[in-house]
Design an enzyme around this catalytic site. Structure first.
Site, mmCIF file in Angstrom:
data_model
loop_
_atom_site.group_PDB
_atom_site.id
_atom_site.type_symbol
_atom_site.label_atom_id
_atom_site.label_comp_id
_atom_site.label_asym_id
_atom_site.label_seq_id
_atom_site.Cartn_x
_atom_site.Cartn_y
_atom_site.Cartn_z
ATOM 1 N N HIS A 174 -11.788 -2.347 47.377
ATOM 2 C CA HIS A 174 -11.459 -2.125 45.965
ATOM 3 C C HIS A 174 -12.719 -2.185 45.097
ATOM 4 O O HIS A 174 -12.701 -2.685 43.963
ATOM 5 C CB HIS A 174 -10.435 -3.155 45.481
ATOM 6 N N SER A 185 -4.947 8.051 39.921
ATOM 7 C CA SER A 185 -4.549 6.648 39.861
ATOM 8 C C SER A 185 -3.224 6.478 39.131
ATOM 9 O O SER A 185 -2.940 7.179 38.161
ATOM 10 C CB SER A 185 -5.636 5.849 39.129
ATOM 11 N N LYS A 242 -4.566 2.190 51.575
ATOM 12 C CA LYS A 242 -5.901 1.905 51.021
ATOM 13 C C LYS A 242 -6.077 0.400 50.867
ATOM 14 O O LYS A 242 -5.258 -0.267 50.233
ATOM 15 C CB LYS A 242 -6.051 2.591 49.666
ATOM 16 N N THR A 262 -1.914 1.373 47.758
ATOM 17 C CA THR A 262 -2.976 0.373 47.618
ATOM 18 C C THR A 262 -2.397 -1.005 47.918
ATOM 19 O O THR A 262 -1.449 -1.437 47.258
ATOM 20 C CB THR A 262 -3.585 0.431 46.210
ATOM 21 N N TYR A 316 1.029 1.825 43.451
ATOM 22 C CA TYR A 316 1.274 0.389 43.589
ATOM 23 C C TYR A 316 2.785 0.177 43.725
ATOM 24 O O TYR A 316 3.581 0.987 43.249
ATOM 25 C CB TYR A 316 0.785 -0.377 42.360
#
Length: 357
Positions: free
Chosen positions: A252, A106, A228, A156, A130
């Site tokens: 999510h 992440s 995603k 994402t 992100y």
């Protein structure tokens, strides 16, 4: 007590983590309808087992993006693993390497991308990205992970704004002072005095992100791009048209839009639309090996687990997460055999019926 199934790890984590940490990991948005439906949706799906198929030997291996993994369960990107175990994402990376599966690290890790690679140098890793208002931040991290040998970017797309997680607001959730979002350590020093959201200054994410940003990302990296957060056939078609290499069907973990579909319920229409042109994965609500089998029967190439990975860490760090992955592997192998499947290629939609309940 013997840890027999994933809910045993969940109960242990709930008992041993602080309330604020447990609430953070467990949180769904608003009334948590979508979070809870991620679990219930799997229970509405029934298997149609075939018998007398000689399942004396079985093979759980598959490939994702051309790389072989030992079984079709990877680790989804989840934030702040050091809240669950002091070694954090370093322990996660080692466990994934030991089980020879994919770990999506992440952006919001409490260990840096460099520390993760150093801990598990031969592990198979993707990086979850992100897009920030300051595009240079996103660009710099993309170049870092590409140089470090990460094998794909997982963009994402379901967080233009953060969902409303009521318990985090009630708890005034913040990272403890000794933990940082390590990938951006020192980057936000000027804004440090202002309000923050999950370890990063508030309003850092770019809500103007659009499909054109997929092209921008392709212009700065050679890595495959996985999107995603896809839940509709329309967006799946756009993903294919924009030349990405895969999509993760995901809500999510129910943490963003409450009232959206369970991930597994959205999977079939996306599979039917994509028609094998790119790989499709799914996360959200996977708790047993038979859940994995159901997802593959409905067309997913691989599933990713989020909260169960954190529960494993909370139990015994790397060792606990290895146990979680091994239990899922063993359960998946057993479910395959009891359904008459000798290998992943034999899993198909004929295995599935939907309950009328």
């Amino acid at each position: 007590m013997a840890m027999v199934c994933l809910t045993d790890f969940e109960e242990y984590a709930k008992e041993h983590l602080s309330k604020a940490t447990w609430d953070y990991y467990a949180a769904g948005a608003d009334e948590c309808c979508t979070r809870d439906d991620n679990l219930l949706a799997y229970k509405r799906i029934r298997l149609r087992p075939r018998v007398l198929r000689d399942v004396s030997s079985s093979d759980t291996r598959t490939t994702v993006q051309g790389t072989e993994i030992s079984f079709p369960v990877g680790i989804a990107p989840t934030a702040f693993h050091c809240l669950a175990w002091h070694e954090g994402e370093v322990a996660t990376a080692r466990a994934a390497e030991a089980l020879n599966t994919c770990y999506i690290s992440s952006t919001y890790s409490t260990c840096s991308v460099e520390e993760i690679v150093a801990a598990a140098p031969s592990g198979y890793r993707w990086f979850q990205l992100y897009v920030y208002r300051d595009r240079k931040l996103s660009e710099q991290i993309v170049h870092r992970v590409e140089a470090l040998g990460y094998k794909a970017l997982v963009l994402t797309v379901d967080v233009p704004y953060t969902g409303k997680r009521r318990n985090d607001i009630r708890n005034q959730f913040k990272l403890p002072p000794h933990l940082k979002v390590k990938n951006f350590e020192g980057v936000f020093q000027q804004e440090a005095a202002g309000p923050e959201e999950y370890g990063i200054p508030a309003n850092t994410l770019d809500p103007s992100i659009s499909w054109k940003d997929v092209y921008w990302l392709q212009s700065i990296t050679r890595l495959p791009i996985i999107i995603k957060g896809i839940l509709t056939k329309e967006d799946a078609e756009l993903a294919v048209e924009h030349g990405v290499q895969g999509v993760i069907v995901s809500n999510h973990g129910g943490r963003q839009l409450d009232g959206g579909p369970a991930s597994i319920d959205a999977l079939s229409e996306i599979v039917d639309t994509v028609q094998g042109r790119i790989e499709i994965y799914v996360d959200g609500g996977i708790r047993t090996g038979s859940d994995v089998l159901k997802a593959l029967a409905l067309g997913a190439r691989c599933v990713f687990i989020g909260r169960p990975a954190v529960w494993g860490l909370a139990y015994k760090g790397e060792e606990g997460l290895r146990e979680v992955l091994q239990i899922l592997n063993d359960e998946f192998r057993l479910s395959m055999a009891l359904s008459g499947c000798r290998n992943v290629a034999e899993i198909n939609r004929n295995l599935i019926q939907f309950s009328r309940l």
